[in-house]
Design a protein around this motif. Structure first.
Motif, PDB file in Angstrom:
ATOM      1  N   ASN A 153       0.643  -1.426  -0.080  1.00 36.10           N
ATOM      2  CA  ASN A 153      -0.108  -0.014   0.042  1.00 36.10           C
ATOM      3  C   ASN A 153       0.913   1.246  -0.056  1.00 36.10           C
ATOM      4  OD1 ASN A 153       0.837   0.303   2.569  1.00 36.10           O
ATOM      5  ND2 ASN A 153      -0.959   0.007   3.563  1.00 36.10           N
ATOM      6  N   GLY A 154       2.170   1.072  -0.223  1.00 39.25           N
ATOM      7  CA  GLY A 154       3.212   2.377  -0.371  1.00 39.25           C
ATOM      8  C   GLY A 154       3.623   2.685   1.248  1.00 39.25           C
ATOM      9  N   ARG A 155       3.232   2.112   2.160  1.00 39.29           N
ATOM     10  CA  ARG A 155       3.858   2.465   3.551  1.00 39.29           C
ATOM     11  C   ARG A 155       5.063   2.202   3.715  1.00 39.29           C
ATOM     12  NH1 ARG A 155       0.359   5.014   7.361  1.00 39.29           N
ATOM     13  NH2 ARG A 155       1.885   4.416   8.895  1.00 39.29           N
TER      14      ARG A 155
ATOM     15  N   LYS B 190       0.221   7.351  -4.999  1.00 44.29           N
ATOM     16  CA  LYS B 190       1.499   7.933  -5.767  1.00 44.29           C
ATOM     17  C   LYS B 190       0.948   8.944  -6.838  1.00 44.29           C
ATOM     18  CE  LYS B 190       5.577   6.225  -7.835  1.00 44.29           C
ATOM     19  NZ  LYS B 190       6.540   5.200  -8.001  1.00 44.29           N
ATOM     20  N   PRO B 191       1.325  10.238  -6.895  1.00 46.12           N
ATOM     21  CA  PRO B 191       1.035  11.078  -7.809  1.00 46.12           C
ATOM     22  C   PRO B 191       1.255  10.719  -9.170  1.00 46.12           C
ATOM     23  CG  PRO B 191       2.692  12.046  -6.558  1.00 46.12           C
ATOM     24  CD  PRO B 191       2.472  10.811  -6.028  1.00 46.12           C
ATOM     25  N   GLU B 192       0.563  11.300 -10.225  1.00 44.78           N
ATOM     26  CA  GLU B 192       0.630  11.024 -11.826  1.00 44.78           C
ATOM     27  C   GLU B 192       1.808  11.822 -12.089  1.00 44.78           C
ATOM     28  OE1 GLU B 192      -0.865   8.422 -13.274  1.00 44.78           O
ATOM     29  OE2 GLU B 192      -1.999   7.870 -11.747  1.00 44.78           O
ATOM     30  N   ARG B 193       1.725  12.757 -11.632  1.00 46.58           N
ATOM     31  CA  ARG B 193       2.487  14.059 -12.657  1.00 46.58           C
ATOM     32  C   ARG B 193       4.122  14.277 -12.201  1.00 46.58           C
ATOM     33  NH1 ARG B 193       1.018  18.961 -11.490  1.00 46.58           N
ATOM     34  NH2 ARG B 193       2.320  19.786 -13.088  1.00 46.58           N
ATOM     35  N   LEU B 194       4.906  14.144 -13.089  1.00 45.17           N
ATOM     36  CA  LEU B 194       6.471  14.281 -12.905  1.00 45.17           C
ATOM     37  C   LEU B 194       7.002  15.340 -11.738  1.00 45.17           C
ATOM     38  CD1 LEU B 194       8.449  13.343 -15.967  1.00 45.17           C
ATOM     39  CD2 LEU B 194       8.753  12.044 -13.762  1.00 45.17           C
TER      40      LEU B 194
END
Ligand code: GLU
Length: 268
Positions: free
Chosen positions: A26-28, A71-75
């Motif tokens: 889950n990214g944690r 997680k964001p999409e944009r770089l």
């Protein structure tokens, strides 16, 4: 016994850990695993090996710190998270290495930068001096000036490039998969773990495409790009599962783990 390259000054190892090893699905961030990693790496260091750690995880740690759910999409957002997370990541490493009296140093590089002669020499001098001082360099890509790593999970290639630069004998890539399979083991019950790769034949490359199932950014194809750099430079490379960081010590004890990419030039 795993036939890894053990000649001359080759007590130098580069260990690469990806976000999939450092965080939960889950990214944690998985602090317990980082603590175990620090324990194993310290033990290996104290046993006389010279170690460099290439660590991703800056974006994951940054996202966690800022309470982001995904997680964001944009770089630019990913780069911003990496900038926040990198400082925190180093704090985490400092905290977990400290009980083992192991000093760590942050080194941010770009693969492009390492193509340029003066920068290569500067980086090599710094890394060599850190190793002489018994300090553990922790390398990540400088995500502010380079987005290649974020887009392609290039830290595998960065690890191989660094290994070539400092004449390491072995690169260990810890992933969320046991090694290179003949097919995707999550879909194909016949899939078999490949024990040793002597050359990156079309069949091997096909296996990599078929088993490209790692959760990390990089995937197996990028790992094979790293393997190619290592094998051509006379450096052995092993892909192993990072869920048990103890696998690093087991490999160095000569146990067969993961997939070994045997370099053409290495002596046994
Ligand atoms: N440098 C990025 C980070 O630390 C990731 C690069 C990669 O996944 O290889 O989050």
């Amino acid at each position: 016994m795993t036939e890894i390259n053990r000649d001359t000054e080759q007590k130098r190892i580069v260990v690469k850990v990806g976000s999939s090893t450092l965080s939960f699905a889950n990214g944690r961030i998985n602090l317990q695993r980082i603590e175990r990693l620090a324990g194993v790496l310290s033990e290996v260091r104290h046993a006389g090996w010279e170690l460099i750690l290439v660590s991703s995880g800056a974006i994951a740690v940054g996202g966690g710190l800022l309470g982001m759910k995904k997680k964001p999409e944009r770089l630019p957002e990913k780069q911003a998270l990496a900038a926040v997370g990198q400082a925190e990541l180093m704090k985490i490493y400092q905290r977990f290495f400290e009980p083992f009296h192991q000093t760590v140093a942050q080194v941010l590089l770009t693969k492009d930068g390492l193509q340029e002669k003066t920068k290569r020499i500067n980086a090599r001098n710094t890394l060599n001096r850190l190793l002489e001082m018994g300090i553990l360099p922790v390398i990540n890509e400088n995500d502010t000036v380079s987005t290649f790593g974020i887009r392609f999970g290039n830290n595998d290639v960065l690890a191989a490039t660094v290994a070539e630069l400092i004449h390491a004998g072995l690169v260990i890539i810890l992933s969320d998969i046991d090694g290179l399979y003949t097919a995707d083991p999550r879909k194909d019950p016949q899939a078999r773990l490949i024990d040793t790769v002597h050359d990156l034949s079309p069949t091997v490359l096909r296996s990599a495409r078929g088993s490209d199932n790692t959760f990390g950014t990089g995937g197996m194809s990028v790992k094979l790009d790293a393997a190619r750099i290592c094998m051509e430079a006379g450096i052995d490379m092993i892909i192993a599962n990072g869920k048990n960081p103890e696998v690093i010590a087991e490999i160095l004890e000569g146990k067969k783990r993961g997939t070994l990419f045997k370099s053409q030039k290495s002596k046994d």
